[in-house]
Motif scaffolding. Structure first.
Motif, PDB file in Angstrom:
ATOM      1  N   LYS A  21       0.855  -1.189   0.000  1.00 56.12           N
ATOM      2  CA  LYS A  21       0.000   0.000   0.000  1.00 56.12           C
ATOM      3  C   LYS A  21       0.887   1.233   0.000  1.00 56.12           C
ATOM      4  O   LYS A  21       2.065   1.183   0.372  1.00 56.12           O
ATOM      5  N   VAL A  24      -1.064   8.344  -1.736  1.00 56.99           N
ATOM      6  CA  VAL A  24      -0.807   9.192  -2.895  1.00 56.99           C
ATOM      7  C   VAL A  24      -0.567  10.617  -2.391  1.00 56.99           C
ATOM      8  O   VAL A  24      -1.499  11.307  -1.991  1.00 56.99           O
ATOM      9  N   THR A  34      -5.033  13.388 -10.200  1.00 62.12           N
ATOM     10  CA  THR A  34      -5.172  11.993  -9.784  1.00 62.12           C
ATOM     11  C   THR A  34      -3.790  11.342  -9.752  1.00 62.12           C
ATOM     12  O   THR A  34      -2.818  11.909 -10.248  1.00 62.12           O
ATOM     13  N   ALA A  35      -3.721  10.156  -9.193  1.00 65.12           N
ATOM     14  CA  ALA A  35      -2.432   9.461  -9.076  1.00 65.12           C
ATOM     15  C   ALA A  35      -1.806   9.271 -10.459  1.00 65.12           C
ATOM     16  O   ALA A  35      -2.459   8.821 -11.401  1.00 65.12           O
ATOM     17  N   GLY A  37       0.161   7.680 -13.442  1.00 65.72           N
ATOM     18  CA  GLY A  37       0.243   6.296 -13.896  1.00 65.72           C
ATOM     19  C   GLY A  37       1.559   5.633 -13.521  1.00 65.72           C
ATOM     20  O   GLY A  37       1.593   4.450 -13.190  1.00 65.72           O
ATOM     21  N   ILE A  40       1.267   4.406  -9.975  1.00 64.15           N
ATOM     22  CA  ILE A  40       0.410   3.213  -9.882  1.00 64.15           C
ATOM     23  C   ILE A  40       1.146   1.981 -10.403  1.00 64.15           C
ATOM     24  O   ILE A  40       1.122   0.915  -9.769  1.00 64.15           O
ATOM     25  N   LEU A  43       3.781   0.826  -7.971  1.00 63.58           N
ATOM     26  CA  LEU A  43       3.155   0.091  -6.875  1.00 63.58           C
ATOM     27  C   LEU A  43       2.883  -1.354  -7.303  1.00 63.58           C
ATOM     28  O   LEU A  43       3.208  -2.306  -6.583  1.00 63.58           O
ATOM     29  N   ALA A  44       2.312  -1.520  -8.501  1.00 56.03           N
ATOM     30  CA  ALA A  44       2.049  -2.864  -9.023  1.00 56.03           C
ATOM     31  C   ALA A  44       3.349  -3.630  -9.252  1.00 56.03           C
ATOM     32  O   ALA A  44       3.429  -4.835  -8.965  1.00 56.03           O
TER      33      ALA A  44
END
Length: 57
Positions: A21, A24, A34-35, A37, A40, A43-44
């Motif tokens: 986790k 942001v 927004t977050a 890319g 994100i 993180l993945a």
């Protein structure tokens, strides 16, 4: 480690599985508020890497 710089926290790792986790922060927002890319996908990528290396080869 790189994920520490982004505040990514490793919650759980077991064979073939990882849960992470992160909050942001303002610095991680895109021009739409927004977050980003890249954040994100990083993180993945961290979760995927942990899950992959936890599995026997």
């Amino acid at each position: 480690m790189f994920h520490d710089l982004l505040g990514i926290e490793v919650l759980e790792v077991k064979e073939g599985f990882a849960r992470v986790k992160a909050r942001v922060e303002r610095e991680f927002l895109n021009i739409h508020g927004t977050a980003h890319g890249g954040f994100i996908f990083t993180l993945a990528d961290v979760a995927f890497g942990l899950a992959l290396t936890s599995s026997p080869h």
